[in-house]
Design an enzyme around this catalytic site. Sequence first.
Site, PDB file in Angstrom:
ATOM      1  N   LYS A  34     -15.072   7.261 -38.617  1.00 45.08           N
ATOM      2  CA  LYS A  34     -16.025   6.518 -37.916  1.00 45.08           C
ATOM      3  C   LYS A  34     -17.291   6.324 -38.465  1.00 45.08           C
ATOM      4  O   LYS A  34     -17.600   6.971 -39.582  1.00 45.08           O
ATOM      5  CB  LYS A  34     -16.155   7.371 -36.873  1.00 45.08           C
ATOM      6  CG  LYS A  34     -16.773   8.890 -37.167  1.00 45.08           C
ATOM      7  CD  LYS A  34     -16.859   9.887 -35.887  1.00 45.08           C
ATOM      8  CE  LYS A  34     -17.320  11.210 -36.462  1.00 45.08           C
ATOM      9  NZ  LYS A  34     -17.077  12.416 -35.374  1.00 45.08           N
ATOM     10  N   TYR A 251     -48.437   7.457 -50.743  1.00 46.10           N
ATOM     11  CA  TYR A 251     -49.250   7.224 -49.495  1.00 46.10           C
ATOM     12  C   TYR A 251     -49.715   8.715 -49.108  1.00 46.10           C
ATOM     13  O   TYR A 251     -48.944   9.570 -49.108  1.00 46.10           O
ATOM     14  CB  TYR A 251     -48.251   6.639 -48.474  1.00 46.10           C
ATOM     15  CG  TYR A 251     -48.092   5.214 -48.614  1.00 46.10           C
ATOM     16  CD1 TYR A 251     -49.123   4.343 -48.287  1.00 46.10           C
ATOM     17  CD2 TYR A 251     -46.700   4.846 -48.735  1.00 46.10           C
ATOM     18  CE1 TYR A 251     -48.818   2.869 -48.643  1.00 46.10           C
ATOM     19  CE2 TYR A 251     -46.516   3.407 -48.758  1.00 46.10           C
ATOM     20  CZ  TYR A 251     -47.627   2.682 -48.657  1.00 46.10           C
ATOM     21  OH  TYR A 251     -47.484   1.062 -48.921  1.00 46.10           O
TER      22      TYR A 251
HETATM   23  C1  PLP Z   1     -16.378  13.177 -36.101  1.00 48.62           C
HETATM   24  C2  PLP Z   1     -15.300  13.925 -35.362  1.00 48.62           C
HETATM   25  C3  PLP Z   1     -14.604  14.791 -36.283  1.00 48.62           C
HETATM   26  C4  PLP Z   1     -14.747  15.111 -37.752  1.00 48.62           C
HETATM   27  O1  PLP Z   1     -16.011  16.067 -38.000  1.00 48.62           O
HETATM   28  P1  PLP Z   1     -16.256  16.708 -39.545  1.00 48.62           P
HETATM   29  O2  PLP Z   1     -17.163  17.724 -39.224  1.00 48.62           O
HETATM   30  O3  PLP Z   1     -16.884  15.499 -40.190  1.00 48.62           O
HETATM   31  O4  PLP Z   1     -15.091  17.090 -40.029  1.00 48.62           O
HETATM   32  C5  PLP Z   1     -13.582  15.628 -35.736  1.00 48.62           C
HETATM   33  N1  PLP Z   1     -13.226  15.588 -34.378  1.00 48.62           N
HETATM   34  C6  PLP Z   1     -14.058  14.820 -33.447  1.00 48.62           C
HETATM   35  C7  PLP Z   1     -13.806  14.698 -32.000  1.00 48.62           C
HETATM   36  C8  PLP Z   1     -15.188  14.107 -34.214  1.00 48.62           C
HETATM   37  O5  PLP Z   1     -16.092  13.343 -33.290  1.00 48.62           O
END
Ligand code: PLP
Length: 355
Positions: A34, A251
């Site tokens: 994702k 800044y």
């Molecule tokens: C993003 C996600 C993962 C992966 O989690 P990590 O901490 O990046 O390993 C697994 N399960 C679900 C439901 C997620 O949304």
Amino acid sequence: MRPIQARISIGAMAHNLRVARSHSGAAQVFAVVKANAYGHGLSRARRAFAAAEGFAVLTLEEAANLRLMGVEQPILLLEGMFGPDEIATCAELDLCPVLHHAAQLDWLQQQPPARPLQVFLKFDSGMHRLGFPLADHAAIVSRVRSLPGVAGITLMTHFAQADETAGVSWQLHPFLNELAGHDLPWSSANSAALLRYPETRGMWTRPGIMLYGASPYADQSAAELGLRPAMTLQSEIIGVQTLQPGEGVGYGLLFRAEQTMRVGVVACGYADGYPRHALTGTPVSVNGKMSRLLGRVSMDMLCVDLSVCPEAGVGAPVVLWGEGLPVDAVAAAAGTNSYELLCALAARVPVIEVD
Ligand SMILES: *Cc1c(COP(=O)(O)O)cnc(C)c1O
């Protein structure tokens, strides 16, 4: 050309998948890709993780892109359908949606897909984010079993504290005990659970962050876990200043020199994805030596201490995170986590793909 670039290693990603595979035992692995593969690019992730048994995404668009790229493995849609209009596409693309609220069951009942779907039925075991209450399992499972649009069910949950001392057992045991009678496959493990708790493997594991070479834990480094950084954000010094005692830089002149010192100006700012909240002292590698950020990060530049590398001038290489400087160390100094830094890599940063 502006010297900033992100080097992304397909080999490191493939290596990290092998680490996830070895921790998964007999379980199959959904490579979680994702958010543009946590900033690493969906297409690169598809190639690096070709050996994964499946891919997990958030949106239909990501899933459709994976199918266009030739992915034939199962694709898990992590939050399922956002509306009834997405059911037909789920079937066309042969996706596995997560079902986590009753409206999704209503949509499936009212508009059964042309081809029945493999679904992941999500229960809330204590995180209180997505999922049906565990207490309702009997009614929910029997309703989903009866839906003509459903071909098969995998039970699913997600951990809130897998990376903390509280761990997973307070969620895992109620989840497994309550649902044992249904005799269905299940999935629970994110990276933090997978690396420490083999009892969370089930039928499918769901590693994300570890595939990109960052640690899910505050108390154990990615290197200690056998992971390799996939993304190295690097740039160069584009200007050098000498500060006299009492003079400030950037800044607000937030950092002020106590003695005469050389300061390097780096071509990297918050518009490139570097965290603006990083403070003086955040580690930055200059010419292979560990230096520190000074003062406020600007949109296109940040300043570093050249006291540790008197030889460094314009053109000296700088690593913001990655090879030689764990993204976790930068994230900790900036009050965030590696996920946020990796995902925030800006589109304007040229990406160089390396083996
Ligand atoms: C993003 C996600 C993962 C992966 O989690 P990590 O901490 O990046 O390993 C697994 N399960 C679900 C439901 C997620 O949304």
